[in-house]
Design a protein around this motif. Structure first.
Motif, mmCIF file in Angstrom:
data_model
loop_
_atom_site.group_PDB
_atom_site.id
_atom_site.type_symbol
_atom_site.label_atom_id
_atom_site.label_comp_id
_atom_site.label_asym_id
_atom_site.label_seq_id
_atom_site.Cartn_x
_atom_site.Cartn_y
_atom_site.Cartn_z
ATOM 1 N N VAL A 55 0.847 -1.171 -0.065
ATOM 2 C CA VAL A 55 -0.116 0.022 -0.063
ATOM 3 C C VAL A 55 0.808 1.258 0.153
ATOM 4 C CG1 VAL A 55 -1.640 1.236 1.172
ATOM 5 C CG2 VAL A 55 -1.971 -1.249 1.245
ATOM 6 N N LEU A 56 2.132 1.166 0.500
ATOM 7 C CA LEU A 56 2.724 2.394 1.023
ATOM 8 C C LEU A 56 3.323 3.111 -0.491
ATOM 9 C CD1 LEU A 56 4.372 4.087 2.655
ATOM 10 C CD2 LEU A 56 6.373 2.609 2.690
ATOM 11 N N HIS A 57 3.761 2.119 -1.291
ATOM 12 C CA HIS A 57 4.236 2.872 -2.817
ATOM 13 C C HIS A 57 3.270 2.635 -3.539
ATOM 14 C CE1 HIS A 57 7.849 0.881 -0.267
ATOM 15 N NE2 HIS A 57 8.353 2.306 -0.578
ATOM 16 N N SER A 58 1.994 2.475 -3.379
ATOM 17 C CA SER A 58 0.988 2.138 -4.479
ATOM 18 C C SER A 58 0.031 3.396 -4.759
ATOM 19 C CB SER A 58 0.255 0.932 -4.154
ATOM 20 O OG SER A 58 -0.896 0.875 -5.063
ATOM 21 N N ARG A 59 0.212 3.708 -6.031
ATOM 22 C CA ARG A 59 -0.571 4.904 -6.639
ATOM 23 C C ARG A 59 -2.294 4.290 -6.785
ATOM 24 N NH1 ARG A 59 3.484 5.659 -11.498
ATOM 25 N NH2 ARG A 59 3.077 3.607 -12.606
ATOM 26 N N VAL A 60 -2.080 3.086 -7.190
ATOM 27 C CA VAL A 60 -3.354 2.378 -7.503
ATOM 28 C C VAL A 60 -4.185 2.412 -6.223
ATOM 29 C CG1 VAL A 60 -4.381 0.210 -8.153
ATOM 30 C CG2 VAL A 60 -2.329 1.217 -9.402
ATOM 31 N N ALA A 61 -3.480 1.988 -4.946
ATOM 32 C CA ALA A 61 -4.180 2.052 -3.760
ATOM 33 C C ALA A 61 -4.762 3.420 -3.309
ATOM 34 C CB ALA A 61 -3.247 1.466 -2.647
ATOM 35 N N VAL A 116 -13.746 -0.406 3.020
ATOM 36 C CA VAL A 116 -12.204 -0.547 2.506
ATOM 37 C C VAL A 116 -11.461 -1.092 3.782
ATOM 38 C CG1 VAL A 116 -10.391 0.336 1.327
ATOM 39 C CG2 VAL A 116 -12.330 1.033 0.575
ATOM 40 N N THR A 117 -11.071 -2.268 3.545
ATOM 41 C CA THR A 117 -9.862 -2.662 4.493
ATOM 42 C C THR A 117 -8.174 -2.878 3.765
ATOM 43 O OG1 THR A 117 -11.465 -4.049 5.756
ATOM 44 C CG2 THR A 117 -9.031 -4.467 5.789
ATOM 45 N N LEU A 118 -7.404 -2.175 4.404
ATOM 46 C CA LEU A 118 -6.209 -2.174 3.609
ATOM 47 C C LEU A 118 -5.284 -3.204 4.537
ATOM 48 C CD1 LEU A 118 -5.681 1.605 3.503
ATOM 49 C CD2 LEU A 118 -6.278 0.125 1.603
ATOM 50 N N CYS A 119 -4.588 -3.952 3.809
ATOM 51 C CA CYS A 119 -3.603 -5.140 4.508
ATOM 52 C C CYS A 119 -2.423 -5.112 3.925
ATOM 53 C CB CYS A 119 -4.381 -6.459 4.598
ATOM 54 S SG CYS A 119 -3.451 -7.601 5.293
ATOM 55 N N ALA A 120 -1.302 -5.277 4.856
ATOM 56 C CA ALA A 120 0.132 -4.935 4.426
ATOM 57 C C ALA A 120 0.767 -5.278 5.695
ATOM 58 C CB ALA A 120 0.428 -3.873 3.751
ATOM 59 N N PRO A 121 2.299 -5.731 5.603
ATOM 60 C CA PRO A 121 3.074 -5.561 6.690
ATOM 61 C C PRO A 121 3.117 -4.326 7.335
ATOM 62 C CG PRO A 121 4.011 -6.587 4.708
ATOM 63 C CD PRO A 121 2.664 -6.013 4.195
ATOM 64 N N PRO A 122 3.390 -4.138 8.358
ATOM 65 C CA PRO A 122 3.401 -2.782 9.281
ATOM 66 C C PRO A 122 4.456 -1.971 8.477
ATOM 67 C CG PRO A 122 3.749 -4.725 10.940
ATOM 68 C CD PRO A 122 3.779 -5.436 9.314
ATOM 69 N N THR A 123 5.473 -2.151 7.748
ATOM 70 C CA THR A 123 6.583 -1.450 7.285
ATOM 71 C C THR A 123 5.763 -0.891 6.025
ATOM 72 O OG1 THR A 123 7.311 -3.547 6.134
ATOM 73 C CG2 THR A 123 8.638 -2.494 7.809
ATOM 74 N N LEU A 124 4.620 -1.657 5.473
ATOM 75 C CA LEU A 124 3.990 -1.003 4.026
ATOM 76 C C LEU A 124 2.678 -0.608 4.126
ATOM 77 C CD1 LEU A 124 5.285 -3.871 2.003
ATOM 78 C CD2 LEU A 124 6.268 -1.883 1.833
ATOM 79 N N LEU A 125 2.161 -0.136 5.458
ATOM 80 C CA LEU A 125 0.857 0.065 5.885
ATOM 81 C C LEU A 125 0.919 1.346 6.447
ATOM 82 C CD1 LEU A 125 -2.060 -0.609 5.452
ATOM 83 C CD2 LEU A 125 -1.730 -1.874 7.643
ATOM 84 N N PRO A 126 0.782 2.731 5.462
ATOM 85 C CA PRO A 126 0.967 3.760 6.141
ATOM 86 C C PRO A 126 -0.391 4.003 6.996
ATOM 87 C CG PRO A 126 0.679 4.013 3.760
ATOM 88 C CD PRO A 126 0.664 2.494 4.176
ATOM 89 N N GLN A 127 -0.365 4.722 8.170
ATOM 90 C CA GLN A 127 -1.305 5.293 9.070
ATOM 91 C C GLN A 127 -2.097 6.327 8.326
ATOM 92 O OE1 GLN A 127 -2.322 3.645 12.027
ATOM 93 N NE2 GLN A 127 -0.810 2.171 11.232
ATOM 94 N N GLU A 128 -1.812 7.049 7.427
ATOM 95 C CA GLU A 128 -2.268 7.942 6.961
ATOM 96 C C GLU A 128 -3.926 7.699 6.519
ATOM 97 O OE1 GLU A 128 -1.349 9.319 2.836
ATOM 98 O OE2 GLU A 128 0.339 8.154 3.088
ATOM 99 N N PHE A 129 -4.151 6.412 6.144
ATOM 100 C CA PHE A 129 -5.433 6.127 5.710
ATOM 101 C C PHE A 129 -6.387 5.723 6.906
ATOM 102 C CE2 PHE A 129 -2.418 4.935 2.003
ATOM 103 C CZ PHE A 129 -3.035 6.096 1.228
ATOM 104 N N SER A 130 -5.982 5.811 7.946
ATOM 105 C CA SER A 130 -6.948 5.187 9.043
ATOM 106 C C SER A 130 -8.311 5.844 9.175
ATOM 107 C CB SER A 130 -6.158 5.136 10.420
ATOM 108 O OG SER A 130 -5.662 6.578 10.618
ATOM 109 N N SER A 131 -8.415 7.049 8.522
ATOM 110 C CA SER A 131 -9.619 7.721 8.825
ATOM 111 C C SER A 131 -10.625 7.083 7.613
ATOM 112 C CB SER A 131 -9.554 9.382 8.861
ATOM 113 O OG SER A 131 -8.898 9.691 7.554
ATOM 114 N N LEU A 132 -10.075 6.759 6.628
ATOM 115 C CA LEU A 132 -10.821 6.308 5.246
ATOM 116 C C LEU A 132 -11.130 4.843 5.344
ATOM 117 C CD1 LEU A 132 -9.203 8.415 2.620
ATOM 118 C CD2 LEU A 132 -11.604 8.688 3.513
ATOM 119 N N ALA A 133 -10.080 3.990 5.881
ATOM 120 C CA ALA A 133 -10.353 2.446 5.810
ATOM 121 C C ALA A 133 -9.890 1.859 7.053
ATOM 122 C CB ALA A 133 -9.494 2.145 4.877
#
Ligand code: CP
Length: 308
Positions: free
Chosen positions: A166-172, A186-203
């Motif tokens: 998710v971190l590097h994905s413009r598609v996401a 929407v649920t976002l799933c990734a290892p902690p290193t690839l899952l930015p917290q910035e989306f926590s208000s949307l997903a």
């Protein structure tokens, strides 16, 4: 009926729900043209489109070119290799020179986030963002939405798991914007290193794929974007596949009529097993077909079709 008023397509973030719906509805008509024996209409005859791809692409570039041909626009494609960018010319100088040849639209892919917005502020042409770094890929999210409407009949209320880098994905990023605007869960799933917290208000955010895909209507898999990784974000590919790879066994946790999306390019055996990629649940090639129709709709609306 919503009127199209945007000069550019830079991302999903600036679009309203009505504008997204207008593109998707227009794409339905464009998709019908693709099923005709003669796939050619004069709609954009006399219009010129430049496809400027400063980063690798198979699907997006080919489908913009296909869309332009079906609509009878004149078009040309330029890639970094073989252009004067290889001699040190800047992106802005490149675009200013192309613009001097009076195209109507410039479709841009670039590795820098914000490249499309930068050009839109400084050039007179209509700009379409075909992917800018890890920022946005609006036509990908639109074609994903089109594919979901085609398959499920709706977007509102769908439970969508987006799994991978998710971190590097413009598609996401574009899909999070679009799917939440249109009422999906929407649920976002990734290892902690690839899952930015910035989306926590949307997903909803999850580090566990089994939890993320439980009861899902849609599972969207993302590639590990090693070309954008500046340090080690995962231990090994084998370990990543074991923890986050989508297999048929894992997919059983989702709804029985789950559909699987992937924007491509896929890394089989890493984020997705071949048995899933080639299964009946997979809509991956439908996404590619629908990408042409969505890009036809975008070009048509940007060039005045929505105001007729
Ligand atoms: N989905 C996508 O953007 O694919 P390409 O990089 O091949 O264009």
């Amino acid at each position: 009926m919503t009127e199209w008023t945007q000069k550019h397509l830079l991302g999903i973030e600036p679009l309203s729900v009505d504008e997204i719906s207008l593109i998707l509805d227009t794409a339905v008509q464009m998709r019908e043209i693709m099923d005709r024996p003669i796939k050619k209409v004069p709609t954009l005859r006399g219009r010129t489109v430049v496809n400027l791809f400063m980063e690798a692409s198979t699907r997006t570039r080919a489908s913009f070119e296909m869309a332009e041909r079906i609509l009878s626009a004149d078009s040309l494609s330029i890639q970094a290799a073989g252009s004067s960018v290889a001699k040190g010319e800047s992106l802005l100088d490149t675009v200013k020179n192309l613009e001097a040849m009076t195209p109507d639209v410039i479709v841009v892919r670039h590795s820098s986030a914000g490249a499309a917005n930068f050009l839109a502020r400084r050039s007179n042409s209509r700009i379409v963002n075909a992917g800018d770094g890890a920022h946005e890929h609006p036509t990908q999210a639109l074609l994903d939405a089109f594919t979901l409407r085609q398959s499920k009949g709706r977007i509102a209320g769908l439970k969508v798991a987006i799994v991978g880098d998710v971190l590097h994905s413009r598609v996401a990023r574009s899909n999070i914007q679009l799917l939440t605007k249109m009422g999906a869960d929407v649920t976002l799933c990734a290892p902690p290193t690839l899952l930015p917290q910035e989306f926590s208000s949307l997903a909803t955010l999850s580090w566990r794929i089994d939890e993320a895909i439980e009861g899902a209507d849609v599972v969207m898999m993302l590639r590990l974007q090693q070309e954008r990784m500046t340090s080690a974000f995962i231990s090994t590919m084998r370990e990543y596949h074991a923890q986050y790879g989508l297999t048929l066994e894992r997919l059983k946790r989702a709804k029985s009529d789950v559909v699987v999306l992937h924007p491509g390019p896929m890394n089989r055996g890493v984020e997705i097993a071949s048995e899933v990629a080639d299964s009946r649940a997979s809509l991956i090639l439908d996404q590619v077909t629908n990408g042409v129709a969505v890009r036809m709709a975008v070009l048509y609306l940007l060039l005045g079709g929505g105001r007729e």
